[in-house]
Design a protein around this motif. Structure first.
Motif, PDB file in Angstrom:
ATOM      1  N   GLU A 126      41.902  41.192  44.361  1.00 46.67           N
ATOM      2  CA  GLU A 126      41.982  40.236  43.256  1.00 46.67           C
ATOM      3  C   GLU A 126      40.580  39.855  42.776  1.00 46.67           C
ATOM      4  O   GLU A 126      40.334  39.751  41.565  1.00 46.67           O
ATOM      5  N   GLN A 127      39.655  39.662  43.706  1.00 50.05           N
ATOM      6  CA  GLN A 127      38.299  39.256  43.311  1.00 50.05           C
ATOM      7  C   GLN A 127      37.583  40.360  42.527  1.00 50.05           C
ATOM      8  O   GLN A 127      36.850  40.063  41.578  1.00 50.05           O
ATOM      9  N   VAL A 128      37.833  41.613  42.897  1.00 47.98           N
ATOM     10  CA  VAL A 128      37.235  42.734  42.149  1.00 47.98           C
ATOM     11  C   VAL A 128      37.740  42.678  40.708  1.00 47.98           C
ATOM     12  O   VAL A 128      36.974  42.777  39.751  1.00 47.98           O
ATOM     13  N   ALA A 145      39.415  25.320  48.066  1.00 48.31           N
ATOM     14  CA  ALA A 145      38.567  26.045  47.108  1.00 48.31           C
ATOM     15  C   ALA A 145      39.407  26.604  45.958  1.00 48.31           C
ATOM     16  O   ALA A 145      38.997  26.565  44.793  1.00 48.31           O
ATOM     17  N   GLU A 146      40.613  27.109  46.274  1.00 53.28           N
ATOM     18  CA  GLU A 146      41.487  27.650  45.225  1.00 53.28           C
ATOM     19  C   GLU A 146      41.984  26.525  44.316  1.00 53.28           C
ATOM     20  O   GLU A 146      42.092  26.706  43.100  1.00 53.28           O
ATOM     21  N   MET A 147      42.270  25.370  44.902  1.00 46.85           N
ATOM     22  CA  MET A 147      42.700  24.225  44.096  1.00 46.85           C
ATOM     23  C   MET A 147      41.551  23.723  43.223  1.00 46.85           C
ATOM     24  O   MET A 147      41.758  23.322  42.085  1.00 46.85           O
ATOM     25  N   GLU A 188      46.983  30.831  37.912  1.00 49.18           N
ATOM     26  CA  GLU A 188      46.772  31.890  38.913  1.00 49.18           C
ATOM     27  C   GLU A 188      46.095  31.340  40.157  1.00 49.18           C
ATOM     28  O   GLU A 188      46.435  31.709  41.281  1.00 49.18           O
ATOM     29  N   GLU A 189      45.119  30.462  39.939  1.00 46.11           N
ATOM     30  CA  GLU A 189      44.401  29.884  41.090  1.00 46.11           C
ATOM     31  C   GLU A 189      45.349  29.040  41.950  1.00 46.11           C
ATOM     32  O   GLU A 189      45.268  29.051  43.176  1.00 46.11           O
ATOM     33  N   GLN A 190      46.258  28.336  41.275  1.00 50.31           N
ATOM     34  CA  GLN A 190      47.265  27.567  42.031  1.00 50.31           C
ATOM     35  C   GLN A 190      48.134  28.498  42.859  1.00 50.31           C
ATOM     36  O   GLN A 190      48.506  28.171  43.991  1.00 50.31           O
ATOM     37  N   ALA A 191      48.469  29.646  42.270  1.00 54.56           N
ATOM     38  CA  ALA A 191      49.287  30.632  42.997  1.00 54.56           C
ATOM     39  C   ALA A 191      48.537  31.133  44.229  1.00 54.56           C
ATOM     40  O   ALA A 191      49.152  31.354  45.287  1.00 54.56           O
ATOM     41  N   HIS A 192      47.211  31.293  44.111  1.00 47.55           N
ATOM     42  CA  HIS A 192      46.410  31.724  45.276  1.00 47.55           C
ATOM     43  C   HIS A 192      46.494  30.667  46.387  1.00 47.55           C
ATOM     44  O   HIS A 192      46.661  31.005  47.562  1.00 47.55           O
ATOM     45  N   ALA A 193      46.358  29.399  45.983  1.00 45.42           N
ATOM     46  CA  ALA A 193      46.435  28.312  46.975  1.00 45.42           C
ATOM     47  C   ALA A 193      47.813  28.303  47.642  1.00 45.42           C
ATOM     48  O   ALA A 193      47.928  28.189  48.868  1.00 45.42           O
TER      49      ALA A 193
HETATM   50 FE   LIG Z   1      41.480  32.482  43.425  1.00 44.72          FE
END
Ligand SMILES: [Fe+2]
Ligand SMILES: [Fe+2]
Length: 170
Positions: A126-128, A16-18, A49-54
């Motif tokens: 992070e989502q907030v 999902a993050e990817m 940033e999303e890649q960093a989450h993954a």
């Molecule tokens: Fe994310």
């Protein structure tokens, strides 16, 4: 070692993050081709940033001696009618992700996996922040409307965003 349920749920979140990273990269490409280099930059940083989450989730799976299964990333949209349109799609997506993270947290709790629950705290905060940031941008673009000078300024402002690894992903 993680329970199968937690391992599966974390792997699904990696995907999902990817997908998020791919989604925002697509927005970045779209706005670059529309001549809005600042908006393109903002979405490029968002994608990183999303890649960093993954990667954070991957690192965590490895640290728990669990399997990382990278599955295919579904197609993403490639065109948006306006900046406002893309920002609304961004907010809707982030709200969906918030739901996913909450579900993940619930799975960790069900499985009495307190280490995973603890690791997810960064994602919860992070989502907030993500939803709040995007809402702020939507407010601005609503004020600007069709005003060319406003859009020029908005694009310039978004050009200033620089990527740094989110603290909870380090
Ligand atoms: Fe994310
Ligand atoms: Fe996000």
């Amino acid at each position: 070692m993680l329970s199968n349920k937690v391992e599966e749920a974390l792997n699904a979140q990696v995907n999902a993050e990817m997908w998020s990273a791919y989604f925002y990269l697509s927005m970045s490409c779209h706005f670059a081709s529309e001549g809005l280099a600042g908006v393109a930059n903002w979405y490029n940083v968002q994608s990183q940033e999303e890649q960093a989450h993954a990667l954070k989730l991957i690192k965590y799976l490895v640290s728990r001696n669990s399997r990382v299964n990278l599955s295919s990333i579904a197609d993403v949209p490639t065109k948006w009618n306006s900046i406002k349109d893309a920002l609304n799609a961004t907010l809707a997506h982030e709200q969906r992700v918030t739901g996913m993270i909450n579900n993940l947290y619930a799975v960790a709790e069900e499985e009495k996996d307190y280490a995973t629950r603890e690791m997810l705290n960064g994602f919860i905060s992070e989502q907030v922040e993500e939803e709040d940031t995007v809402r702020g941008l939507i407010d601005k673009i609503n004020l600007i409307g069709e005003d060319g000078t406003g859009i020029y300024q908005f694009d310039k402002e978004l050009a200033a965003r620089v990527y740094t690894t989110p603290a909870f992903c380090k």
